[in-house]
Design a protein around this motif. Structure first.
Motif, mmCIF file in Angstrom:
data_model
loop_
_atom_site.group_PDB
_atom_site.id
_atom_site.type_symbol
_atom_site.label_atom_id
_atom_site.label_comp_id
_atom_site.label_asym_id
_atom_site.label_seq_id
_atom_site.Cartn_x
_atom_site.Cartn_y
_atom_site.Cartn_z
ATOM 1 N N SER A 23 12.936 1.875 -4.074
ATOM 2 C CA SER A 23 11.672 2.084 -3.363
ATOM 3 C C SER A 23 10.528 1.877 -4.347
ATOM 4 O O SER A 23 10.415 2.599 -5.344
ATOM 5 C CB SER A 23 11.633 3.495 -2.775
ATOM 6 N N VAL A 24 9.684 0.893 -4.083
ATOM 7 C CA VAL A 24 8.601 0.538 -5.003
ATOM 8 C C VAL A 24 7.310 0.275 -4.241
ATOM 9 O O VAL A 24 7.323 -0.107 -3.066
ATOM 10 C CB VAL A 24 8.951 -0.728 -5.822
ATOM 11 N N ARG A 25 6.226 0.450 -4.929
ATOM 12 C CA ARG A 25 4.927 -0.002 -4.402
ATOM 13 C C ARG A 25 4.531 -1.323 -5.052
ATOM 14 O O ARG A 25 3.728 -2.070 -4.496
ATOM 15 C CB ARG A 25 3.854 1.052 -4.662
ATOM 16 N N LYS A 26 5.125 -1.601 -6.213
ATOM 17 C CA LYS A 26 4.801 -2.848 -6.918
ATOM 18 C C LYS A 26 6.022 -3.273 -7.719
ATOM 19 O O LYS A 26 6.619 -2.469 -8.435
ATOM 20 C CB LYS A 26 3.605 -2.632 -7.844
ATOM 21 N N ILE A 27 6.392 -4.551 -7.582
ATOM 22 C CA ILE A 27 7.558 -5.075 -8.292
ATOM 23 C C ILE A 27 7.149 -6.345 -9.023
ATOM 24 O O ILE A 27 6.503 -7.235 -8.450
ATOM 25 C CB ILE A 27 8.741 -5.312 -7.330
ATOM 26 N N THR A 28 7.488 -6.428 -10.296
ATOM 27 C CA THR A 28 6.985 -7.481 -11.180
ATOM 28 C C THR A 28 8.112 -8.400 -11.637
ATOM 29 O O THR A 28 9.183 -7.926 -12.038
ATOM 30 C CB THR A 28 6.289 -6.864 -12.408
ATOM 31 N N PRO A 37 0.810 -1.224 0.000
ATOM 32 C CA PRO A 37 0.000 0.000 0.000
ATOM 33 C C PRO A 37 0.842 1.272 0.000
ATOM 34 O O PRO A 37 0.349 2.342 -0.361
ATOM 35 C CB PRO A 37 -0.830 -0.123 1.284
ATOM 36 N N SER A 38 2.114 1.171 0.388
ATOM 37 C CA SER A 38 3.006 2.326 0.373
ATOM 38 C C SER A 38 4.378 1.888 -0.108
ATOM 39 O O SER A 38 4.689 0.683 -0.142
ATOM 40 C CB SER A 38 3.109 2.949 1.767
ATOM 41 N N ALA A 39 5.212 2.844 -0.480
ATOM 42 C CA ALA A 39 6.528 2.538 -1.034
ATOM 43 C C ALA A 39 7.364 1.725 -0.053
ATOM 44 O O ALA A 39 7.422 2.033 1.145
ATOM 45 C CB ALA A 39 7.252 3.832 -1.400
ATOM 46 N N GLU A 98 9.655 -14.238 -3.180
ATOM 47 C CA GLU A 98 10.075 -13.576 -1.952
ATOM 48 C C GLU A 98 10.749 -12.242 -2.273
ATOM 49 O O GLU A 98 11.453 -12.121 -3.282
ATOM 50 C CB GLU A 98 11.040 -14.473 -1.180
ATOM 51 N N THR A 99 10.547 -11.266 -1.422
ATOM 52 C CA THR A 99 11.175 -9.963 -1.590
ATOM 53 C C THR A 99 11.885 -9.568 -0.295
ATOM 54 O O THR A 99 11.422 -9.889 0.803
ATOM 55 C CB THR A 99 10.139 -8.885 -1.950
ATOM 56 N N TYR A 100 13.013 -8.876 -0.440
ATOM 57 C CA TYR A 100 13.840 -8.515 0.714
ATOM 58 C C TYR A 100 14.353 -7.086 0.568
ATOM 59 O O TYR A 100 14.636 -6.626 -0.543
ATOM 60 C CB TYR A 100 15.035 -9.462 0.843
ATOM 61 N N ALA A 101 14.487 -6.406 1.687
ATOM 62 C CA ALA A 101 15.007 -5.040 1.711
ATOM 63 C C ALA A 101 16.497 -5.033 1.359
ATOM 64 O O ALA A 101 17.214 -5.994 1.597
ATOM 65 C CB ALA A 101 14.790 -4.425 3.084
#
Length: 513
Positions: A489-494, A440-442, A510-513
């Motif tokens: 910084s993303v709100r959506k990554i494809t 919902p947010s970056a 999976e996504t990681y900082a």
């Protein structure tokens, strides 16, 4: 009888001797403030230096199409990238890929209108089979640890005008290092040059490389009027069983040092049309006319220092034929603006044997006739990507996110890729498609891990990771695993699958900082 290739070039008729020119000093442009960077040597260190893709992402490619896809997947044509190549690249796996950051073509590796790229062989090695590498209107390029063989300009298949590596049209700062360039004949058999530079190509170094079994080693300048090229260094290379052009230098400046010339059959360093060659501490062996001006009456010049001439045969001088020997003397003076260490000429054959060519571990000489491995205290210029079985540390951000995609096959769900369960999965309706994680947010993301479901491993082919907010490509590659890129910084990554060996099954995204 000496072994020779069966396509010897015919010598031009020799007539009258050209007059020796007076000593002439050569003025170089002022050296830039930057020293050699990224391991480059010679003239490639000038004009701002040559660093290739340093500082950018690293991707792996096993096909020519994947190399093109990596170039086209960048945010811009100057975004730094290192492309690690393994396996055989050929016509069957090299297609044109389109994009705003590239200009590619099928049947040739096209480094055209781009900058800041490293192309390096890794693992079990990279072989470009009957497929040339074309550098055009580009700058800051590194090509390292690859073999390019049997590239033809006639017959079938053809590639790159018959050149193994060719550069043309306003090329700047290229370092070609530890490569093997070879053919199986001369022009009559369909081959052309191994290393050709044309039309305003400058600040290039060819180092620790092997050029062999070809009618033509390479040229600088395509005709007597193409004299806009120059500032080229050739060092610690092996020229073996070459008829001519080792190199042919038209105009400009060339520095040849610590090279081993073995069985150069007709002519070697051919300085002409005003060219000036600095020829230091080379070893010429079992060869003919290794230095001079040949096949033209437009004179070139040379400065010679410390060379060894071992069983070198010299022809008689005449019109269009001005050999420097049998007792080569300097007829110009050429200053060199960069630091370099000269091995003694007597040890050049052994040093070059142990260091030159692909798959030699990028070994170099220490300047005292002793081959060295790369300094282990230096960080590698092109490290292997992380083991895809090792996920990044930290929290899997997908577990608290949402998901969507381009399509979903019957019985699968977008949400299955973020449920932590390897027994559930998402599949597209065909062999390609896209799956996205969104918040919902970056949210800052620097790595993703794609896990295929049991029974479907190895299905995913080529892919792109895209910042869906902006459309910019964060990474490209092949196969599932862990993918790292600059923190974004993303709100959506494809994760977009562009090719597959069947229907993909993505169990976890999976996504990681």
């Amino acid at each position: 009888m000496r072994r020779r290739v069966g396509f010897r070039l015919r010598l031009f008729a020799a007539l009258a001797l050209m007059a020796m020119v007076a000593a002439t000093a050569v003025a170089f442009p002022a050296p830039t403030a930057s020293a050699a960077t990224g391991g480059a040597t010679g003239f490639a260190t000038q004009n701002g230096g040559t660093t290739g893709g340093a500082g950018g992402q690293t991707v792996r490619a096993t096909t020519g199409t994947a190399i093109h896809a990596a170039l086209c997947g960048r945010a811009s044509s100057s975004t730094p990238i290192t492309i690690q190549v393994e396996g055989t690249i050929n016509h069957g796996n090299t297609s044109k890929v389109s994009g705003g950051s590239c200009n590619t073509a099928a049947g040739v590796i096209e480094l055209k209108q781009i900058s800041n790229v490293t192309l390096v062989g890794v693992g079990n090695g990279a072989v470009f089979d009957q497929l040339g590498i074309h550098v055009r209107e580009s700058s800051n390029i590194i090509i390292q640890n690859v073999t390019v063989r049997n590239v033809k300009k006639s017959g079938s298949p053809t590639s790159n005008g018959g050149d193994a590596i060719g550069m043309e049209n306003n090329v700047r700062n290229v370092w070609v290092d530890h490569v093997t360039l070879e053919a199986s004949g001369g022009e009559s058999e369909g081959y052309d040059g191994l290393f050709d530079l044309k039309n305003n190509t400058r600040y290039v170094t060819l180092s620790y490389s092997v050029l062999r079994n070809s009618g033509r080693g390479g040229l600088v300048g395509s005709s007597e009027s193409d004299t806009s090229n120059g500032f080229i260094t050739y060092h610690h290379n092996l020229y073996e069983n070459i008829d001519s052009r080792a190199p042919l230098l038209r105009g400009g400046i060339g520095h040849m040092y610590n090279n081993h010339y073995l069985r150069v059959n007709d002519s070697g360093i051919n300085s002409r049309a005003g060219a000036r060659a600095r020829v230091d501490n080379n070893y010429f062996e079992d060869s003919k006319d290794v230095l001079g001006t040949f096949y033209t009456n437009e004179a070139g010049y040379w400065q010679v220092n410390g060379n060894v001439f071992d069983n070198v045969r010299w022809s008689s001088p005449g019109n269009q034929n001005n050999p420097a020997g049998p007792n080569p003397q300097s007829n110009t003076s050429v200053s060199i603006p960069y630091a370099h260490s000269l091995d003694g000429a007597n040890c050049v054959p052994s040093v070059v044997r142990d260091t030159a060519g692909a798959n030699k571990g990028n070994r170099v000489s220490d300047g005292n006739c002793v081959p060295q491995n790369p300094d282990p205290t230096d960080p590698p210029d092109n490290p292997d990507p992380p083991d895809p079985t090792d996920p990044p540390g930290g929290t899997n951000l997908s577990l608290t996110a949402d998901a969507d995609g381009s399509s979903k096959a019957s019985g699968t769900s977008y949400g299955n890729v973020r449920d932590g369960d390897m027994n559930t999965y998402w599949s597209p309706t065909g062999s390609t498609g896209a799956i996205s994680i969104k918040w919902p947010s970056a949210t800052g993301v620097s790595a993703v891990t794609i896990r295929e479901a049991s029974g479907a491993t190895g299905v995913i082919g080529n892919w792109r990771v895209v910042n869906a907010d902006t459309g910019s490509v964060l990474a490209t590659g092949n196969g599932a695993g862990t993918i790292r890129f600059a923190s974004t910084s993303v709100r959506k990554i494809t994760f977009e699958i562009t090719s597959a060996n069947g229907t993909p099954r993505v169990a976890e995204y999976e996504t990681y900082a």
